[in-house]
Design a protein around this motif. Structure first.
Motif, short mmCIF file in Angstrom:
data_model
loop_
_atom_site.label_atom_id
_atom_site.label_comp_id
_atom_site.label_asym_id
_atom_site.label_seq_id
_atom_site.Cartn_x
_atom_site.Cartn_y
_atom_site.Cartn_z
N UNK A 213 -24.43 -23.26 -34.83
CA UNK A 213 -24.65 -22.52 -33.59
C UNK A 213 -24.16 -21.07 -33.68
N UNK A 214 -24.32 -20.48 -34.85
CA UNK A 214 -23.95 -19.07 -35.06
C UNK A 214 -25.24 -18.27 -35.12
N UNK A 215 -25.44 -17.45 -34.12
CA UNK A 215 -26.65 -16.63 -34.06
C UNK A 215 -26.27 -15.18 -34.33
N UNK A 216 -25.91 -14.93 -35.58
CA UNK A 216 -25.41 -13.63 -35.96
C UNK A 216 -25.93 -13.29 -37.36
N UNK A 217 -26.61 -12.18 -37.48
CA UNK A 217 -27.21 -11.80 -38.76
C UNK A 217 -26.14 -11.55 -39.82
N UNK A 218 -24.95 -11.13 -39.40
CA UNK A 218 -23.87 -10.92 -40.36
C UNK A 218 -23.43 -12.24 -41.00
N UNK A 219 -23.45 -13.32 -40.22
CA UNK A 219 -23.10 -14.63 -40.75
C UNK A 219 -24.13 -15.07 -41.78
N UNK A 220 -25.39 -14.87 -41.46
CA UNK A 220 -26.47 -15.20 -42.42
C UNK A 220 -26.29 -14.36 -43.68
#
Length: 79
Positions: free
Chosen positions: A22-29
């Motif tokens: 449930x991480x909607x962050x491009x940095x995490x990707x």
């Protein structure tokens, strides 16, 4: 940027991995892709193989340490 370095299927797997937590962050990707790239995982099969090995090791580890002797625990708790 990543599509020039690794397969697009790997990028999709990284997005799915982020969504799983449930991480909607491009940095995490981006961090997932950096991690996989450092490990030399460049194709979807590489990633799937790696995840399969990693998950089986974690399962073995959990099973090893989650084997309880309930009678012994009961004795310790209740004397």
């Amino acid at each position: 940027m990543w599509s020039g370095v690794i397969d697009c299927d790997v990028i999709i797997l990284a997005v799915e991995e982020a969504l799983k937590y449930n991480v909607r962050n491009i940095n995490y990707v981006d961090r997932i892709l950096q991690s996989w790239s450092k490990k030399g995982l460049k194709t979807a099969n590489d990633v799937k193989r790696y995840k399969s090995i990693w998950e089986s090791r974690n399962t073995e580890h959990r099973e090893k340490y989650r084997q309880y002797d309930f009678k012994e625990l009961e004795r310790k708790l209740f004397g």
